[in-house]
Design a protein around this motif. Structure first.
Motif, mmCIF file in Angstrom:
data_model
loop_
_atom_site.group_PDB
_atom_site.id
_atom_site.type_symbol
_atom_site.label_atom_id
_atom_site.label_comp_id
_atom_site.label_asym_id
_atom_site.label_seq_id
_atom_site.Cartn_x
_atom_site.Cartn_y
_atom_site.Cartn_z
ATOM 1 N N PHE A 146 -3.175 -3.049 2.052
ATOM 2 C CA PHE A 146 -3.755 -1.813 2.053
ATOM 3 C C PHE A 146 -2.781 -0.534 1.798
ATOM 4 C CE2 PHE A 146 -2.691 0.505 6.494
ATOM 5 C CZ PHE A 146 -3.828 0.983 6.873
ATOM 6 N N TYR A 147 -0.946 -0.396 2.520
ATOM 7 C CA TYR A 147 -0.020 0.447 2.607
ATOM 8 C C TYR A 147 -0.360 0.567 0.352
ATOM 9 C CZ TYR A 147 0.707 -0.375 6.548
ATOM 10 O OH TYR A 147 0.690 -0.195 8.835
ATOM 11 N N GLY A 148 -0.500 0.194 -0.150
ATOM 12 C CA GLY A 148 -0.466 0.099 -1.735
ATOM 13 C C GLY A 148 -1.799 1.165 -2.249
ATOM 14 N N ASP A 149 -2.681 0.121 -1.589
ATOM 15 C CA ASP A 149 -4.165 0.944 -2.735
ATOM 16 C C ASP A 149 -4.732 2.120 -1.644
ATOM 17 O OD1 ASP A 149 -3.157 -0.780 -4.334
ATOM 18 O OD2 ASP A 149 -5.066 -1.867 -3.629
ATOM 19 N N GLY B 180 -1.751 3.989 -1.127
ATOM 20 C CA GLY B 180 -0.930 5.574 -2.466
ATOM 21 C C GLY B 180 0.312 4.938 -2.445
ATOM 22 N N CYS B 181 1.184 4.827 -1.646
ATOM 23 C CA CYS B 181 2.401 4.703 -1.465
ATOM 24 C C CYS B 181 2.854 3.838 -2.809
ATOM 25 C CB CYS B 181 2.811 3.519 0.127
ATOM 26 S SG CYS B 181 1.854 4.572 1.658
ATOM 27 N N ALA B 182 3.676 3.975 -3.086
ATOM 28 C CA ALA B 182 4.934 3.358 -4.046
ATOM 29 C C ALA B 182 5.240 2.322 -3.628
ATOM 30 C CB ALA B 182 5.592 4.020 -4.955
ATOM 31 N N GLU B 183 5.306 1.192 -4.193
ATOM 32 C CA GLU B 183 6.484 -0.022 -4.148
ATOM 33 C C GLU B 183 7.732 0.284 -4.131
ATOM 34 O OE1 GLU B 183 5.721 -4.763 -4.380
ATOM 35 O OE2 GLU B 183 3.458 -3.849 -3.465
ATOM 36 N N GLY B 184 8.730 -0.559 -3.270
ATOM 37 C CA GLY B 184 9.855 -0.489 -3.400
ATOM 38 C C GLY B 184 10.452 -2.018 -4.160
ATOM 39 N N ARG B 185 11.439 -1.956 -3.150
ATOM 40 C CA ARG B 185 12.239 -3.818 -3.000
ATOM 41 C C ARG B 185 11.287 -4.427 -2.336
ATOM 42 N NH1 ARG B 185 16.160 -0.506 -2.396
ATOM 43 N NH2 ARG B 185 16.576 -0.743 -0.526
ATOM 44 N N ASP C 185 9.827 -12.729 -0.854
ATOM 45 C CA ASP C 185 8.313 -13.158 -0.716
ATOM 46 C C ASP C 185 7.478 -12.959 0.820
ATOM 47 O OD1 ASP C 185 8.439 -14.466 -2.878
ATOM 48 O OD2 ASP C 185 9.475 -15.992 -2.517
ATOM 49 N N HIS C 186 8.459 -11.962 1.920
ATOM 50 C CA HIS C 186 8.474 -12.074 2.975
ATOM 51 C C HIS C 186 8.027 -10.675 3.261
ATOM 52 C CE1 HIS C 186 8.610 -16.238 3.614
ATOM 53 N NE2 HIS C 186 9.870 -16.162 3.019
ATOM 54 N N TRP C 187 8.734 -10.169 3.076
ATOM 55 C CA TRP C 187 8.791 -8.202 3.164
ATOM 56 C C TRP C 187 9.095 -7.226 1.882
ATOM 57 C CZ3 TRP C 187 12.352 -5.479 0.887
ATOM 58 C CH2 TRP C 187 13.920 -6.268 0.591
ATOM 59 N N VAL C 188 8.107 -6.349 2.087
ATOM 60 C CA VAL C 188 8.300 -5.085 0.771
ATOM 61 C C VAL C 188 8.101 -4.200 1.588
ATOM 62 C CG1 VAL C 188 6.634 -4.379 -0.467
ATOM 63 C CG2 VAL C 188 6.154 -5.916 0.641
ATOM 64 N N ASP C 189 9.177 -3.361 0.598
ATOM 65 C CA ASP C 189 9.825 -1.522 1.161
ATOM 66 C C ASP C 189 8.281 -0.544 0.475
ATOM 67 O OD1 ASP C 189 11.543 -2.337 2.275
ATOM 68 O OD2 ASP C 189 13.119 -1.572 0.543
ATOM 69 N N PHE C 190 8.080 0.140 1.067
ATOM 70 C CA PHE C 190 7.006 1.572 0.633
ATOM 71 C C PHE C 190 7.664 2.685 1.267
ATOM 72 C CE2 PHE C 190 3.772 -1.706 1.522
ATOM 73 C CZ PHE C 190 3.341 -2.187 0.696
ATOM 74 N N ASP C 191 7.495 3.226 0.062
ATOM 75 C CA ASP C 191 7.555 5.023 -0.143
ATOM 76 C C ASP C 191 6.369 5.586 0.932
ATOM 77 O OD1 ASP C 191 7.853 8.059 0.226
ATOM 78 O OD2 ASP C 191 8.113 8.060 -2.254
ATOM 79 N N PHE C 192 6.885 5.729 2.236
ATOM 80 C CA PHE C 192 5.488 5.537 3.005
ATOM 81 C C PHE C 192 5.672 7.635 3.548
ATOM 82 C CE2 PHE C 192 4.014 6.207 7.359
ATOM 83 C CZ PHE C 192 2.521 5.491 7.252
ATOM 84 N N LEU D 239 -6.403 13.488 2.482
ATOM 85 C CA LEU D 239 -5.815 12.654 2.979
ATOM 86 C C LEU D 239 -7.249 11.331 4.275
ATOM 87 C CD1 LEU D 239 -4.926 9.687 3.521
ATOM 88 C CD2 LEU D 239 -3.271 10.521 5.738
ATOM 89 N N ALA D 240 -7.591 12.342 4.850
ATOM 90 C CA ALA D 240 -8.432 12.346 5.819
ATOM 91 C C ALA D 240 -9.948 12.062 5.250
ATOM 92 C CB ALA D 240 -9.573 13.321 6.712
ATOM 93 N N ASP D 241 -10.175 12.540 3.699
ATOM 94 C CA ASP D 241 -11.088 12.319 3.500
ATOM 95 C C ASP D 241 -11.263 11.271 2.610
ATOM 96 O OD1 ASP D 241 -12.217 15.641 3.448
ATOM 97 O OD2 ASP D 241 -11.594 15.871 2.201
ATOM 98 N N ARG D 242 -9.877 10.987 1.656
ATOM 99 C CA ARG D 242 -9.738 9.734 1.117
ATOM 100 C C ARG D 242 -10.070 8.912 1.950
ATOM 101 N NH1 ARG D 242 -4.926 7.746 -2.720
ATOM 102 N NH2 ARG D 242 -5.250 5.622 -2.661
#
Length: 141
Positions: free
Chosen positions: A21-24, A27-32, A35-42, A88-91
């Motif tokens: 959801f957050y990545g696709d 389109g938020c870039a993933e950071g570190r 197995d239990h957490w993910v950082d995103f550039d939000f 973003l609304a259009d996307r």
């Protein structure tokens, strides 16, 4: 206006679905990650999704009435530039996103007029995205 990035860690009970959801969708870039957490550039801020059992607010959102709509509480999001909000609304519409509150102009013609939209991530976390044509109205009374 110079703003420091915020750090927000939220619970997700389906790490894979939230990661998609957050990545696709956004389109938020993933950071570190682990197995239990993910950082995103939000949108320039650090959002961390942490695997966690379903919370009460994810099970059934509480709402408060604002401008004739039931706003889910708690929620988080970002104040975007007007054209970024529109894109973003259009996307999101093009991806057939189910909105809690469809994109619209809140407090139209009043102090604090803003564009806003609400949706849930796949784990029931409520998000709001808003924009002001006049950012000086952000905290106006």
């Amino acid at each position: 206006m110079s703003i420091s990035p915020f750090h927000l860690a939220i619970p997700v009970y389906d790490l894979a679905a939230a990661r998609t959801f957050y990545g696709d969708i956004f389109g938020c870039a993933e950071g570190r990650s682990s197995d239990h957490w993910v950082d995103f550039d939000f949108f320039g801020h650090q959002l961390v999704i942490h695997e966690h059992p379903k919370t009460q607010s994810q099970e059934a959102a509480h709402t408060n009435a604002v401008d004739g709509h039931d706003v889910p509480v708690p929620h988080f999001g970002v104040v975007l530039e007007w054209d970024v909000w529109e894109a973003l609304a259009d996307r999101l519409k093009a991806r057939n996103t189910q909105f809690v509150i469809e994109p619209y102009i809140r407090f139209q013609g009043q102090v604090g007029e803003q564009a806003t939209m609400f949706l849930f991530d796949p784990c029931g976390n409520a998000l709001e995205f808003k924009a002001f044509k006049d950012i000086g109205q952000l905290f106006a009374k």
